[in-house]
Design a protein around this motif. Structure first.
Motif, short mmCIF file in Angstrom:
data_model
loop_
_atom_site.label_atom_id
_atom_site.label_comp_id
_atom_site.label_asym_id
_atom_site.label_seq_id
_atom_site.Cartn_x
_atom_site.Cartn_y
_atom_site.Cartn_z
N VAL A 195 0.84 -1.21 0.00
CA VAL A 195 0.00 0.00 0.00
C VAL A 195 0.87 1.25 0.00
CG1 VAL A 195 -1.61 1.34 1.40
CG2 VAL A 195 -2.00 -1.09 1.05
N THR A 196 1.95 1.22 0.76
CA THR A 196 2.86 2.37 0.79
C THR A 196 3.49 2.60 -0.58
OG1 THR A 196 3.34 1.89 3.11
CG2 THR A 196 4.86 3.36 1.96
N ILE A 197 3.90 1.48 -1.22
CA ILE A 197 4.49 1.59 -2.57
C ILE A 197 3.47 2.14 -3.57
CG2 ILE A 197 5.39 0.26 -4.51
CD1 ILE A 197 6.71 -1.59 -2.46
N ASN A 198 2.23 1.62 -3.49
CA ASN A 198 1.19 2.10 -4.41
C ASN A 198 0.95 3.59 -4.24
OD1 ASN A 198 0.82 -0.41 -5.52
ND2 ASN A 198 -0.93 -0.95 -4.22
N LEU A 199 0.89 4.06 -2.99
CA LEU A 199 0.56 5.45 -2.73
C LEU A 199 1.71 6.38 -3.15
CD1 LEU A 199 -1.40 7.51 -1.60
CD2 LEU A 199 -0.43 7.10 0.68
N VAL A 200 2.90 6.09 -2.62
CA VAL A 200 4.05 6.97 -2.90
C VAL A 200 4.45 6.87 -4.37
CG1 VAL A 200 6.46 7.46 -2.33
CG2 VAL A 200 4.85 6.79 -0.52
N GLY A 201 4.59 5.60 -4.86
CA GLY A 201 4.99 5.43 -6.26
C GLY A 201 3.94 5.96 -7.22
N GLY A 202 2.65 5.80 -6.89
CA GLY A 202 1.58 6.28 -7.75
C GLY A 202 1.59 7.78 -7.86
N ILE A 203 1.79 8.50 -6.75
CA ILE A 203 1.83 9.96 -6.80
C ILE A 203 2.98 10.44 -7.67
CG2 ILE A 203 2.20 12.03 -5.40
CD1 ILE A 203 0.70 10.61 -3.13
N ILE A 204 4.15 9.80 -7.50
CA ILE A 204 5.32 10.21 -8.29
C ILE A 204 5.09 9.93 -9.77
CG2 ILE A 204 7.76 9.74 -8.70
CD1 ILE A 204 8.01 9.14 -5.69
N ILE A 205 4.61 8.70 -10.09
CA ILE A 205 4.39 8.36 -11.51
C ILE A 205 3.26 9.20 -12.09
CG2 ILE A 205 3.60 6.50 -13.03
CD1 ILE A 205 5.12 4.54 -11.26
N GLY A 206 2.20 9.46 -11.32
CA GLY A 206 1.08 10.25 -11.82
C GLY A 206 1.51 11.66 -12.20
N MET A 207 2.38 12.26 -11.40
CA MET A 207 2.84 13.61 -11.68
C MET A 207 3.89 13.63 -12.78
SD MET A 207 3.12 15.05 -7.78
CE MET A 207 3.80 16.61 -8.31
N ALA A 208 4.77 12.60 -12.80
CA ALA A 208 5.88 12.61 -13.77
C ALA A 208 5.48 12.06 -15.12
CB ALA A 208 7.06 11.82 -13.20
N VAL A 209 4.65 11.02 -15.15
CA VAL A 209 4.33 10.35 -16.41
C VAL A 209 3.01 10.84 -16.98
CG1 VAL A 209 3.90 8.12 -17.51
CG2 VAL A 209 5.67 8.33 -15.74
N HIS A 210 1.95 10.84 -16.09
CA HIS A 210 0.61 11.17 -16.60
C HIS A 210 0.32 12.67 -16.56
CE1 HIS A 210 -0.32 6.92 -16.82
NE2 HIS A 210 0.06 6.76 -15.54
N SER A 225 -5.04 2.87 -3.80
CA SER A 225 -4.20 2.18 -2.81
C SER A 225 -5.04 1.63 -1.67
CB SER A 225 -3.13 3.14 -2.27
OG SER A 225 -2.28 3.59 -3.30
N ILE A 226 -5.97 2.45 -1.18
CA ILE A 226 -6.85 1.98 -0.10
C ILE A 226 -7.70 0.82 -0.58
CG2 ILE A 226 -8.77 2.63 1.39
CD1 ILE A 226 -7.60 5.48 1.42
N GLY A 227 -8.27 0.94 -1.79
CA GLY A 227 -9.08 -0.15 -2.32
C GLY A 227 -8.30 -1.42 -2.48
N ASP A 228 -7.06 -1.32 -2.98
CA ASP A 228 -6.22 -2.51 -3.13
C ASP A 228 -5.91 -3.14 -1.78
OD1 ASP A 228 -4.51 -4.42 -4.27
OD2 ASP A 228 -2.77 -3.12 -3.96
N GLY A 229 -5.59 -2.27 -0.80
CA GLY A 229 -5.29 -2.81 0.53
C GLY A 229 -6.48 -3.50 1.16
#
Length: 677
Positions: A195-210, A225-229
């Protein structure tokens, strides 16, 4: 290979491939629902299983489901970080549980992790560890118990093999559960990290890639992340609960629902106390009475209905028992039970019922327990259960003692009276009803309460009716002890010795002598009032001399010589010489010459004239000692002792016949009479 076996193999391989092969969102939704339904099914099976071994695949299943959840976590993480979309199931869990507020979603997720990791998983892990240790420690004892039942004939070889297999499977199961519980523990830790990876990595990838701004990236990846957890932790929590249920089920008689309903509501009246406590909370505290009152009423109604159902079930069980007894009486085989003969029976008239009725102060049952203990200590004999019953055919104050259905003694009692036996001289001030003491046949008087103190001052021995019965019953048991020890009783004694002296018993039985031979020797010892409590010495002697002779008479003589210290202490007093009646050398020679040998052993074949002469001279010596108040004891040489015993078997059974080899060397012997015929 069968189709179902092939499908399971393909499924396990597919679970592993999910970690490296991307899957579409629609398939991910299906697999997430499958994960939840599988966890629910495992929980229900754990609740309904009656034996842990019925679900022995659970440790392996725990590993497979853990790997399946981790594969799903990897797949959802890939979709979250790549597409910012993990399917409808993950999104629904994130939005529905969080309720539009991300903080609430995180708190709920953390609570689930804490409950699973700290409470359920840690507890299940500890229970599994202790269960595995105790199951392993108990294996030798259980194996010995199975061997003992097999040797005793209580189970056959097939049943013994099945029990051993079950013990081995239990040990393997709890050992596997001890290790498998670590999977759930690791899964909870992995969920937090994912969940920590999804949240932190998702924010970084969302801002950098998307190209998301910080707020959109935070809201999008937080929900995912919450739904996955949550979608992974809920099945994990179900399976963790199933793990706890499996390892904590002990001594269960049914499934979880049956055990809970039968044990929690076993005492319906306790619900009234709970209802009163709940109602009191509504009256004595600020809690609204309208809140507690309905619950209290429900408890009262439930307790009332449960109690009625319990009473009805008891009545139905009683009726079933009565109907079964009636059917047994009507059946043709019911007469078989009538053939059973009780070893010892004590019957009494209706006037003596207060002796056995505890509500009227009777302590006969307690006294019988003490008699059995006394016989075990003094004689080494396990007295069977004594059947006590009233008999209207007897006189009101009469009682009889039966051995194997035949009367061996009788007596009469007067309740509210005492039996007084004179010290050797009569006192005219002590008046009562003349009678005879039943155990030893001594003249006595039945006296009332008012005369008791006067009789005691005059030197009389005064006893109450229960003591009279207890003494009489004890003497009857000692006199007929040899009739109470059969092969089954001997087998029980042999098994008790085998527990502490297995080498001795294994050498003796059946290679040297059989149980029947041991029984004959023990019966002959008891017939002459020799205690058989020292069974180790008896068995050692039989093991030494049973190789040379199988004659029970001869083996008994060897055993008596081995018990010389016991026999000496039984008849001799340390401060006084042992006074005996001896047999003249000529008489002993005459008896020895009359011994005949046969295939069944040796026996005495003396002519009637010589037998009568010896018996007459012996009677004169015995009567002389009895009149002087001494205990007559006959002392002979070891070679003719058992034949002298045979000679006196019927007429003087209570007179001890000893040999010189049965007395300790330090004992002083004084001859007070010689039999010469």
């Amino acid at each position: 290979m069968k189709l179902k076996d092939l499908s399971i193999l393909i499924g396990i391989i597919g679970v592993v491939l999910m970690m490296v092969v991307p899957i579409p969102t629609w398939l991910l939704d299906v697999l997430l629902v499958l994960n939840i339904s599988t966890a629910l099914m495992i929980l229900l099976i754990a609740m309904n299983t009656t034996d842990a071994l019925h679900f022995s695949i659970f440790p392996t299943l725990l590993l497979i489901t853990t790997v399946f959840r981790l594969s799903l976590n990897v797949s959802t993480t890939r979709l979250i970080l790549r597409d910012a979309n993990a399917g409808h199931v993950v999104e629904t869990f994130g939005n529905f549980v969080a309720g539009g507020q991300l903080a609430i979603g995180f708190v709920v997720f953390l609570i689930l992790v804490v409950v699973q990791f700290i409470v359920i998983t840690k507890g299940s892990e500890r229970v599994a560890e202790v269960a595995a240790r105790f199951t392993l420690d108990a294996m030798p004892g259980k194996q010995m118990s199975i061997d003992a039942d097999l040797n005793a004939g209580m189970i056959n070889e097939q049943q013994a093999r099945e029990r051993r297999e079950k013990i081995e499977k239990e040990s393997d199961f709890y050992g596997a559960m001890d290790g498998a519980s670590k999977f759930v523990k690791g899964d909870a830790i992995a969920s937090i990290i994912i969940v920590t990876i999804n949240l932190v990595g998702g924010i970084i990838i969302g801002m950098a890639v998307h190209g998301f701004d910080i707020m959109k990236a935070l809201s999008t990846y937080s929900v995912l992340s919450i739904g996955d957890g949550l979608v992974s932790q809920i099945p994990a929590l179900l399976i963790s609960t199933a793990t706890g249920i499996i390892v904590t089920r002990a001594a269960s008689e049914g499934n979880l629902a049956h055990d809970m309903s039968s044990q929690l509501f076993r005492y319906p009246r306790l619900l009234y106390i709970v209802a009163g406590t709940v109602a009191l909370l509504g009256l004595a505290t600020p809690i609204p009475f309208i809140t507690t009152m309905p619950y209290a009423l429900i408890l009262v109604i439930a307790g009332y209905r449960l109690q009625k159902n319990l009473d009805r079930r008891k009545q139905e069980e009683q009726l079933m028992v009565e109907e079964k007894e009636i059917e047994e009486v009507r059946s043709p085989e019911s007469v078989i039970s009538l053939l059973q003969v009780d070893p010892i029976e004590f019957e009494f008239g209706y006037g003596l019922i207060p002796l056995a009725d505890t509500q009227q102060g009777g302590d006969l049952l307690d006294r019988i327990i003490m008699i059995r203990r006394q016989c075990a200590l003094e004689m080494g004999l396990i007295v069977p259960v004594i059947r006590i019953r009233d008999n209207i055919q007897l006189k009101p104050n009469e009682y009889v003692i039966k051995m194997k259905g035949n009367m061996v003694a009788r007596g009469e009692l007067l309740l509210h009276h005492y039996l007084a036996m004179s010290p050797g001289f009569e006192d005219d001030s002590v008046a009562g009803i003349e009678t005879q003491e039943p155990a030893f046949g001594l003249p006595a008087l039945w006296i009332d309460e008012a005369t008791k103190e006067r009789a005691e001052l005059a030197g009389y021995t005064v006893v109450d009716p229960p003591s009279v019965v207890a003494t009489h019953l004890t003497e009857v048991i000692k006199k007929h002890a040899h009739e109470l020890i059969g092969r089954q009783e001997t087998k029980a004694l042999v098994e008790s010795v085998k527990e502490t002296y297995p080498a001795l018993v294994e050498e003796l039985i059946p290679s040297i002598v059989g149980v029947g031979d041991v029984q004959k020797v023990l019966a002959k010892l008891l017939k002459e009032k020799i205690s058989i409590r020292d069974l180790v010495t008896i068995f050692e002697t039989l093991a030494d001399y049973g190789k040379y002779t199988k004659d029970p008479e001869v083996l008994t003589e060897y055993v008596r010589q081995s018990l010389s210290r016991q026999i000496t202490q039984q008849y001799a007093q340390a401060s006084e010489p042992l006074k005996v009646i001896t047999i003249s050398p000529n008489t002993e020679k005459k008896i020895a010459e009359a011994v005949q040998q046969s295939d069944q052993g040796s026996y005495l074949a003396m002519d009637p004239v010589s037998t009568q002469s010896i018996y007459q001279k012996l009677t004169e010596q015995v009567n002389r000692l009895v009149q002087s108040g001494q205990q007559p004891i006959i002392l002979t040489s070891p070679t003719i002792r058992m034949y002298m015993r045979q000679l006196l078997e019927r007429s003087m059974q209570d007179i001890p016949v000893l040999s010189y080899s049965e007395l300790e060397p330090n004992i002083e012997v004084q001859s007070v009479g010689v039999v010469s015929a």
